[in-house]
Design a protein around this motif. Structure first.
Motif, PDB file in Angstrom:
ATOM      1  N   THR A 153      -5.504  19.125  -1.369  1.00  0.00           N
ATOM      2  CA  THR A 153      -5.548  20.129  -0.311  1.00  0.00           C
ATOM      3  C   THR A 153      -6.047  21.442  -0.924  1.00  0.00           C
ATOM      4  OG1 THR A 153      -4.278  21.219   1.450  1.00  0.00           O
ATOM      5  CG2 THR A 153      -3.121  20.815  -0.616  1.00  0.00           C
ATOM      6  N   LEU A 154      -6.960  22.099  -0.238  1.00  0.00           N
ATOM      7  CA  LEU A 154      -7.602  23.298  -0.779  1.00  0.00           C
ATOM      8  C   LEU A 154      -6.767  24.534  -0.516  1.00  0.00           C
ATOM      9  CD1 LEU A 154     -10.063  24.682  -2.080  1.00  0.00           C
ATOM     10  CD2 LEU A 154     -11.079  24.813   0.211  1.00  0.00           C
ATOM     11  N   VAL A 155      -6.549  25.298  -1.561  1.00  0.00           N
ATOM     12  CA  VAL A 155      -5.897  26.602  -1.470  1.00  0.00           C
ATOM     13  C   VAL A 155      -6.910  27.651  -1.921  1.00  0.00           C
ATOM     14  CG1 VAL A 155      -4.080  28.092  -2.385  1.00  0.00           C
ATOM     15  CG2 VAL A 155      -3.585  25.685  -1.846  1.00  0.00           C
ATOM     16  N   THR A 156      -7.164  28.605  -1.039  1.00  0.00           N
ATOM     17  CA  THR A 156      -8.104  29.677  -1.349  1.00  0.00           C
ATOM     18  C   THR A 156      -7.381  31.008  -1.259  1.00  0.00           C
ATOM     19  OG1 THR A 156      -9.949  28.410  -0.421  1.00  0.00           O
ATOM     20  CG2 THR A 156     -10.293  30.768  -0.754  1.00  0.00           C
ATOM     21  N   GLN A 190       0.838  -1.178   0.000  1.00  0.00           N
ATOM     22  CA  GLN A 190       0.000   0.000   0.000  1.00  0.00           C
ATOM     23  C   GLN A 190       0.884   1.242   0.000  1.00  0.00           C
ATOM     24  OE1 GLN A 190      -3.213  -0.193  -0.217  1.00  0.00           O
ATOM     25  NE2 GLN A 190      -3.933   1.870   0.215  1.00  0.00           N
ATOM     26  N   VAL A 191       0.628   2.139  -0.933  1.00  0.00           N
ATOM     27  CA  VAL A 191       1.392   3.376  -1.038  1.00  0.00           C
ATOM     28  C   VAL A 191       0.410   4.545  -1.007  1.00  0.00           C
ATOM     29  CG1 VAL A 191       2.891   4.767  -2.492  1.00  0.00           C
ATOM     30  CG2 VAL A 191       3.227   2.297  -2.372  1.00  0.00           C
ATOM     31  N   GLN A 192       0.768   5.588  -0.321  1.00  0.00           N
ATOM     32  CA  GLN A 192      -0.095   6.762  -0.308  1.00  0.00           C
ATOM     33  C   GLN A 192       0.707   8.044  -0.312  1.00  0.00           C
ATOM     34  OE1 GLN A 192      -2.557   6.993   3.178  1.00  0.00           O
ATOM     35  NE2 GLN A 192      -0.859   6.788   4.605  1.00  0.00           N
ATOM     36  N   LEU A 193       0.049   9.099  -0.797  1.00  0.00           N
ATOM     37  CA  LEU A 193       0.608  10.447  -0.787  1.00  0.00           C
ATOM     38  C   LEU A 193      -0.256  11.290   0.137  1.00  0.00           C
ATOM     39  CD1 LEU A 193       1.188  11.003  -4.619  1.00  0.00           C
ATOM     40  CD2 LEU A 193       2.868  10.301  -2.912  1.00  0.00           C
ATOM     41  N   VAL A 194       0.373  12.001   1.039  1.00  0.00           N
ATOM     42  CA  VAL A 194      -0.355  12.835   1.983  1.00  0.00           C
ATOM     43  C   VAL A 194       0.111  14.270   1.831  1.00  0.00           C
ATOM     44  CG1 VAL A 194      -0.895  13.275   4.394  1.00  0.00           C
ATOM     45  CG2 VAL A 194      -0.631  10.928   3.589  1.00  0.00           C
ATOM     46  N   GLU A 195      -0.830  15.139   1.451  1.00  0.00           N
ATOM     47  CA  GLU A 195      -0.524  16.555   1.260  1.00  0.00           C
ATOM     48  C   GLU A 195      -0.805  17.348   2.535  1.00  0.00           C
ATOM     49  OE1 GLU A 195      -2.555  15.758  -2.995  1.00  0.00           O
ATOM     50  OE2 GLU A 195      -3.243  15.439  -0.942  1.00  0.00           O
ATOM     51  N   SER A 196      -0.138  18.470   2.654  1.00  0.00           N
ATOM     52  CA  SER A 196      -0.388  19.402   3.751  1.00  0.00           C
ATOM     53  C   SER A 196       0.011  20.797   3.308  1.00  0.00           C
ATOM     54  CB  SER A 196       0.385  18.998   5.000  1.00  0.00           C
ATOM     55  OG  SER A 196       1.775  19.000   4.755  1.00  0.00           O
ATOM     56  N   GLY A 197      -0.499  21.795   4.033  1.00  0.00           N
ATOM     57  CA  GLY A 197      -0.071  23.163   3.783  1.00  0.00           C
ATOM     58  C   GLY A 197      -1.089  24.053   3.111  1.00  0.00           C
ATOM     59  N   GLY A 198      -2.230  23.518   2.730  1.00  0.00           N
ATOM     60  CA  GLY A 198      -3.240  24.361   2.102  1.00  0.00           C
ATOM     61  C   GLY A 198      -3.904  25.283   3.111  1.00  0.00           C
ATOM     62  N   GLY A 199      -4.702  26.214   2.600  1.00  0.00           N
ATOM     63  CA  GLY A 199      -5.403  27.129   3.483  1.00  0.00           C
ATOM     64  C   GLY A 199      -5.828  28.386   2.767  1.00  0.00           C
ATOM     65  N   LEU A 200      -6.212  29.370   3.563  1.00  0.00           N
ATOM     66  CA  LEU A 200      -6.658  30.665   3.050  1.00  0.00           C
ATOM     67  C   LEU A 200      -5.510  31.656   3.095  1.00  0.00           C
ATOM     68  CD1 LEU A 200      -8.914  32.647   2.182  1.00  0.00           C
ATOM     69  CD2 LEU A 200      -9.371  32.997   4.636  1.00  0.00           C
ATOM     70  N   VAL A 201      -5.302  32.357   1.993  1.00  0.00           N
ATOM     71  CA  VAL A 201      -4.235  33.345   1.922  1.00  0.00           C
ATOM     72  C   VAL A 201      -4.726  34.551   1.126  1.00  0.00           C
ATOM     73  CG1 VAL A 201      -3.235  32.279  -0.126  1.00  0.00           C
ATOM     74  CG2 VAL A 201      -1.795  33.707   1.329  1.00  0.00           C
ATOM     75  N   GLN A 202      -4.231  35.722   1.469  1.00  0.00           N
ATOM     76  CA  GLN A 202      -4.634  36.935   0.764  1.00  0.00           C
ATOM     77  C   GLN A 202      -3.894  37.059  -0.562  1.00  0.00           C
ATOM     78  OE1 GLN A 202      -4.016  40.267   3.389  1.00  0.00           O
ATOM     79  NE2 GLN A 202      -5.931  39.889   4.476  1.00  0.00           N
ATOM     80  N   PRO A 203      -4.486  37.749  -1.518  1.00  0.00           N
ATOM     81  CA  PRO A 203      -3.782  37.994  -2.782  1.00  0.00           C
ATOM     82  C   PRO A 203      -2.414  38.632  -2.537  1.00  0.00           C
ATOM     83  CG  PRO A 203      -6.072  38.616  -2.996  1.00  0.00           C
ATOM     84  CD  PRO A 203      -5.850  38.277  -1.543  1.00  0.00           C
TER      85      PRO A 203
END
Length: 121
Positions: free
Chosen positions: A115-118, A1-14
């Motif tokens: 991961t969501l980046v807004t 079993q292999v998986q990729l785990v992302e982190s670091g997304g979030g809300l940021v201003q322009p």
């Protein structure tokens, strides 16, 4: 079993910056190309950047000069440093990697969960 785990997304201003990380784990023999893709609401998934094992890179025209992809082969991790973010960068960012797993006969394409980046004021 292999998986990729992302982190670091979030809300940021322009105009702001954000760094995404993606770590691969499991029965890994080797990892070839790693990359980041994104999918904005109502749009198809698109390439953001890729990096080969020898660190050759490729970027979408829309992010050249603003995003930097890098990898740490010892940690099986790929990063995406994003700067000068604009609202059009808002999307779910997916990590991608071609991995040779234990017992396999060829490379396997693996995706992270996203991961969501807004980017918004």
């Amino acid at each position: 079993q292999v998986q990729l785990v992302e982190s670091g997304g979030g809300l940021v201003q322009p105009g702001g910056s954000l760094r995404l990380s993606c770590a691969a784990s499991g029965s890994i023999i080797s990892i070839n190309t790693m990359g980041w893709y994104r999918q904005a609401p109502g749009k198809e998934r698109e390439l953001v950047a890729t990096i080969s094992r020898d660190r050759s890179t490729n970027y979408a025209d829309s992010v050249k000069g603003r995003f930097t992809i890098s990898r740490d082969n010892a940690k099986n991790t790929v990063y995406l440093q994003m700067a000068s973010l604009i609202p059009e960068d808002t999307a779910v960012y997916y990590c991608n990697a071609w991995i040779w797993v234990t017992g396999a006969s060829n490379w396997r394409e693996v995706w992270g969960q996203g991961t969501l980046v807004t980017v918004s004021s």
